[in-house]
Write an enzyme that holds these catalytic residues in place. Structure first.
Site, short mmCIF file in Angstrom:
data_model
loop_
_atom_site.label_atom_id
_atom_site.label_comp_id
_atom_site.label_asym_id
_atom_site.label_seq_id
_atom_site.Cartn_x
_atom_site.Cartn_y
_atom_site.Cartn_z
N ARG A 48 44.73 37.05 44.70
CA ARG A 48 43.26 36.80 44.89
C ARG A 48 42.91 35.00 43.49
O ARG A 48 43.40 34.75 43.04
CB ARG A 48 42.14 37.52 44.36
CG ARG A 48 43.34 38.48 43.38
CD ARG A 48 42.62 38.64 42.31
NE ARG A 48 41.45 38.26 41.59
CZ ARG A 48 40.95 37.48 40.57
NH1 ARG A 48 42.43 37.29 40.60
NH2 ARG A 48 39.84 36.96 41.21
N GLY A 49 41.81 35.04 43.79
CA GLY A 49 40.91 33.76 43.42
C GLY A 49 40.83 32.53 43.76
O GLY A 49 42.25 32.54 44.23
N ALA A 50 39.43 32.20 44.45
CA ALA A 50 40.00 31.19 44.82
C ALA A 50 41.02 29.81 45.19
O ALA A 50 40.97 29.69 46.21
CB ALA A 50 37.98 30.19 45.17
N ASP A 233 33.57 30.77 44.53
CA ASP A 233 34.24 30.85 46.14
C ASP A 233 33.92 29.60 46.76
O ASP A 233 34.67 29.29 47.60
CB ASP A 233 34.56 32.25 46.49
CG ASP A 233 35.16 33.32 45.94
OD1 ASP A 233 34.84 34.01 44.90
OD2 ASP A 233 35.88 34.07 46.06
N ASN A 243 30.14 34.02 44.99
CA ASN A 243 31.25 34.60 44.16
C ASN A 243 31.20 35.98 43.88
O ASN A 243 30.45 36.80 45.11
CB ASN A 243 29.99 34.18 42.96
CG ASN A 243 31.06 34.97 41.48
OD1 ASN A 243 33.07 34.39 41.98
ND2 ASN A 243 31.12 34.85 40.29
N LYS A 244 32.28 36.67 43.44
CA LYS A 244 31.83 38.30 43.53
C LYS A 244 30.76 39.13 43.95
O LYS A 244 29.85 38.89 43.45
CB LYS A 244 33.13 38.71 42.30
CG LYS A 244 33.12 39.74 41.94
CD LYS A 244 34.16 41.21 43.85
CE LYS A 244 35.09 39.91 44.13
NZ LYS A 244 35.88 39.87 45.47
#
Ligand code: MRU
Length: 342
Positions: A48-50, A233, A243-244
């Protein structure tokens, strides 16, 4: 994470992915032997993580190419690209990387498709690390004195090809002796802050304090935080940033108490094709992620949960957007556009 960066380990015809769902208690690799295995790893958040899902999608296409008959190559790649892009809709880095890979394949016929894709993944890995180091420097330059920071989710080596975006800014400040304290939101429902950011910072010997997401406003109100630094993101052309989930609440609180709100992201996260943040697709994930904690149901049976994975912070709440091309302030529609040609 301390080097060597270990989130992805490509082999001759497979990709081992550090399974982020079980970190930090368990360190195990998912053995991906097909493009579909990579799609599954992305959609289940094993990776995960853009920026990292962008990079891993190129390896996914490489695995599709390795398994394809030459006469079916275009069809297999197009179908694979479609599955990869749909695995997570909010982070534009994923679509960016898949499009770049497909363009690289279309532009060359002297090497095998698999070789083109594997080599491109290596290039993107190096580029992303270099971008993160630049983000770290530009972001740290924003602060003129030692600071206590609050961050959300995980934006470090586990979310990128190494070093990190918002966490890269924090790392650079630490290296410069300018980091007093870092508070890390635990980041419900999946605890990327508590599990992943805390683990990375511990490996770098950077003192971090994890807080419940709901404690952030209290800490800020008591003057314990000088600025909030988060990743993104997708950043729309006007600066609105996805974002999250939980980031928007932080931005509102930071604005209320007059704190800088810093968004750090590579240029590959900026999507100038969208004029505003309400056009960013927001991923909604399974309610099980809210209903359960570490595999144990905590909600009464029959009670519903809702699980939007991202929110959008309006540009009006953002002090500065730090990219590898430079750090810009409002009006972002103009300042981001200027960076386009950098
Ligand atoms: O759902 P995740 O864990 O992939 O969400 C990650 C984030 O929201 C990060 O802040 C963002 O991807 C930036 S990572 C450098």
């Amino acid at each position: 994470m301390a080097e060597p960066w270990a989130a992805l380990r490509p082999g001759p015809d497979f990709l081992d992915i550090l399974d982020q769902r079980v970190l930090p208690l368990t360190q195990r690799y998912l053995h991906c032997q097909s493009g579909d295995d990579v799609v599954e790893a992305i959609s289940t958040l094993a990776v995960r993580g853009a920026p990292l899902i962008g990079l891993v999608s190129i390896y996914g296409l490489w695995l599709y190419a390795l398994a394809a008959d030459p006469e079916d190559m275009s069809k297999v790649l197009a179908a694979g690209a479609d599955k990869l892009k749909r695995a997570r809709p909010t982070a534009v880095n994923l679509a960016w990387a898949v499009d770049r890979a497909m363009a690289a394949v279309a532009a060359e016929d002297s090497r095998s498709v698999a070789a083109i894709l594997f080599d491109l993944a290596e290039v993107v890995k190096i580029e992303d690390r270099e971008q993160n180091l630049r983000i770290g420097n530009y972001g740290a330059d924003f602060f003129s004195r030692p600071v206590s920071l609050l961050t959300h989710c995980n934006t470090g080596s586990l979310a990128t090809a190494g070093y990190g975006t918002a966490l890269g800014v924090i790392r650079t400040l630490h290296r410069r002796g300018q980091l007093k304290q870092v508070y890390v939101d635990e980041t419900r429902p999946l605890f990327q802050g508590a599990r992943l950011t805390a683990w990375e910072l511990q490996q770098d010997s950077i003192a971090a304090t994890v807080i419940p997401d709901s404690a952030a406003a209290f800490l800020i109100s008591r003057g314990l935080v000088d600025a909030v630094v988060v990743g993104a993101d997708r950043v729309a052309a006007n600066g609105d940033s996805a974002n999250k989930i939980g980031t928007l609440m932080l931005a509102i609180v930071a604005h209320h108490y007059g704190l800088p709100f810093v968004v750090a992201a590579p240029w590959t996260t900026v999507d100038l094709s969208l004029s505003r943040g309400d056009q960013i697709p927001i991923e909604e994930r399974s309610e099980t992620e809210v209903a359960e904690v570490l595999g144990h149901r905590i909600l009464p049976e029959g009670v519903a949960a809702y699980n939007p994975a991202f929110d959008v912070t309006p540009a009006s709440l953002i002090t500065v957007i730090v990219t590898d091309r430079g750090a810009v302030r409002a009006p972002f529609a103009e300042s981001l556009f200027r960076l386009k040609s950098n």
